[in-house]
Design a protein around this motif. Structure first.
Motif, short mmCIF file in Angstrom:
data_model
loop_
_atom_site.label_atom_id
_atom_site.label_comp_id
_atom_site.label_asym_id
_atom_site.label_seq_id
_atom_site.Cartn_x
_atom_site.Cartn_y
_atom_site.Cartn_z
N LEU A 62 -7.54 -2.56 -3.11
CA LEU A 62 -6.38 -2.82 -2.96
C LEU A 62 -5.66 -2.77 -4.14
O LEU A 62 -6.06 -3.16 -5.35
N LEU A 63 -4.60 -1.79 -4.12
CA LEU A 63 -3.85 -1.40 -5.33
C LEU A 63 -2.43 -1.93 -5.21
O LEU A 63 -1.54 -1.40 -4.57
N ASP A 64 -2.31 -2.64 -6.27
CA ASP A 64 -0.80 -3.02 -6.39
C ASP A 64 -0.02 -2.58 -7.52
O ASP A 64 0.13 -2.80 -8.40
N GLU A 65 0.80 -1.48 -6.71
CA GLU A 65 1.93 -0.72 -7.72
C GLU A 65 0.97 -0.11 -8.66
O GLU A 65 1.41 -0.33 -9.93
N VAL A 66 -0.05 0.63 -8.68
CA VAL A 66 -0.74 1.24 -9.68
C VAL A 66 0.02 2.31 -10.36
O VAL A 66 -0.39 2.59 -11.53
N LEU A 67 1.15 2.75 -10.04
CA LEU A 67 2.02 3.77 -10.66
C LEU A 67 3.05 3.15 -11.49
O LEU A 67 3.82 3.87 -12.35
N LEU A 89 14.82 2.26 2.93
CA LEU A 89 14.83 3.61 2.34
C LEU A 89 16.44 3.82 1.80
O LEU A 89 16.78 4.64 1.12
N GLY A 90 17.43 3.36 2.78
CA GLY A 90 18.65 3.63 2.51
C GLY A 90 18.97 4.65 3.27
O GLY A 90 18.47 5.29 4.17
N GLU A 91 20.41 5.34 3.20
CA GLU A 91 20.83 6.48 4.23
C GLU A 91 20.33 7.43 3.96
O GLU A 91 20.12 8.43 5.14
N GLU A 92 19.65 7.91 2.82
CA GLU A 92 18.93 9.16 2.68
C GLU A 92 17.43 8.98 2.22
O GLU A 92 17.23 8.86 0.99
N PRO A 93 16.57 8.98 2.99
CA PRO A 93 15.25 8.84 2.60
C PRO A 93 14.74 9.61 1.47
O PRO A 93 13.75 9.09 0.73
N ARG A 138 2.08 10.23 -13.34
CA ARG A 138 1.67 9.80 -12.01
C ARG A 138 0.61 10.66 -11.41
O ARG A 138 -0.20 10.22 -10.57
N ALA A 139 0.78 12.31 -11.45
CA ALA A 139 -0.08 12.96 -10.80
C ALA A 139 -1.44 13.05 -10.93
O ALA A 139 -2.22 13.11 -10.19
N VAL A 176 0.08 -0.93 -2.31
CA VAL A 176 1.41 -1.05 -2.47
C VAL A 176 2.04 -0.23 -3.47
O VAL A 176 1.72 -0.04 -4.68
N GLU A 177 3.22 0.40 -2.79
CA GLU A 177 3.94 1.41 -4.05
C GLU A 177 5.60 1.58 -3.36
O GLU A 177 5.54 1.40 -2.34
N HIS A 178 6.31 1.77 -4.46
CA HIS A 178 7.71 1.97 -4.41
C HIS A 178 8.13 3.49 -4.27
O HIS A 178 8.93 3.78 -3.94
N ILE A 179 7.22 4.23 -4.96
CA ILE A 179 7.36 5.73 -5.15
C ILE A 179 7.19 6.37 -3.94
O ILE A 179 5.79 6.50 -3.47
N MET A 180 8.26 6.79 -2.94
CA MET A 180 7.85 7.06 -1.94
C MET A 180 7.17 8.60 -1.90
O MET A 180 6.38 8.97 -0.90
N ALA A 181 7.45 9.41 -3.02
CA ALA A 181 6.71 10.70 -3.02
C ALA A 181 4.92 10.34 -3.04
O ALA A 181 4.31 11.16 -2.40
N ALA A 182 4.47 9.20 -3.54
CA ALA A 182 3.28 9.09 -3.50
C ALA A 182 2.53 8.59 -2.25
O ALA A 182 1.78 8.80 -1.76
N VAL A 183 3.92 7.86 -1.80
CA VAL A 183 3.33 7.45 -0.44
C VAL A 183 3.25 8.17 0.65
O VAL A 183 1.91 8.38 1.24
N MET A 184 4.00 9.47 0.41
CA MET A 184 3.93 10.42 1.41
C MET A 184 2.68 11.30 1.22
O MET A 184 1.96 11.84 2.22
N ARG A 185 2.29 11.48 0.19
CA ARG A 185 1.13 12.30 -0.36
C ARG A 185 -0.09 11.76 -0.17
O ARG A 185 -0.99 12.54 0.50
#
Length: 244
Positions: free
Chosen positions: A159-164, A235-239, A172-173, A193-202
């Protein structure tokens, strides 16, 4: 096959419902991303399933065995280990000593613990810091040390809590590369758990979205990020802007 199953977890704090009937499953060897706005209940869910706090209702199963309400060290020995957004190493000790203590906690022999710790340190890319004092390490190195200490306990589920958190984009990479290798080479199941969506998507095979303590939706990353409810709540209007 599900290695982690959560059924109806609920937690109240002084009349406030922090987690409300949360259920999900994680397949063995998969990566689940957990997202949601601040206050959605993400860290509380981690605390509940890792044993830091007891739920008011609901159950957690690890590899088919119920671990609901067990102490963190018992759950860790059963195979589920967590990291913390705020790192908690022994600052008076070296990197090697920190990881050696974790290896010993896993039940390893004192004769081989330091060698095992050194291997784990190399695995997470901390070899150049092995004998360095922990105090004064940069954030990126501390994040890797937190991972090394968790891996020393030989987790089935990590379980990783905001590791980035606190890392600049260039830092990050390599961490994302490391997490992918842990899944591929070590067979570790990851829930992060993560707020950086690029990491979530990857990274994510699937994504769980929490809002106001409840599960808003879950599913493949591409579908979840297009869900109008997720866009409105998080995400807001522009994900795509969340990927920056």
């Amino acid at each position: 096959m599900s290695i982690l199953r959560v059924e109806g977890l609920t937690k109240h704090f002084r009349g406030v419902t922090a987690v409300d009937d949360v259920s999900f499953e994680v397949e063995q060897g998969s990566i689940l991303g957990v997202i949601g706005p601040n206050g959605a209940g993400k860290t509380t869910v981690f605390n509940l399933i890792a044993g830091a706090i007891a739920p008011d209702a609901g159950r957690t199963f690890l590899d088919g065995a119920e671990v609901t309400g067990r102490p963190p060290h018992v759950i860790a020995r059963a195979g589920m280990v967590r990291t913390f957004q705020l790192m908690r190493p022994f600052y008076s000790m070296s990197v090697l000593d920190n990881v050696t203590i974790a290896v010993l906690a896993s039940g390893a022999s004192s004769r081989t613990a330091r060698d095992q710790a050194a291997e784990i340190i190399d695995t997470v890319g901390l070899g150049t810091w092995r004998d360095a004092p922990t105090e004064g390490l940069p954030t990126a190195a501390l994040k890797r040390l937190e991972l090394a200490r968790a891996l020393a306990l030989r987790p089935k589920v990590l379980l990783l809590d905001e590791v980035l958190a606190g890392l600049v984009p260039t830092e990050r990479a390599p961490v994302l590369d490391l997490l992918e290798r842990l899944r591929r080479d070590e067979g570790v199941t990851l829930v992060f758990v993560e707020h950086i969506m690029a990491a979530v998507m990857r990274l994510s095979d699937s994504v769980l979205v929490l809002n106001l303590g409840r599960v808003l939706t879950s599913g493949p990353p591409d579908e979840v990020t297009k869900d109008p409810r997720v866009i409105e709540a998080y995400l807001g209007e522009e994900p795509t802007r969340a990927d920056s």
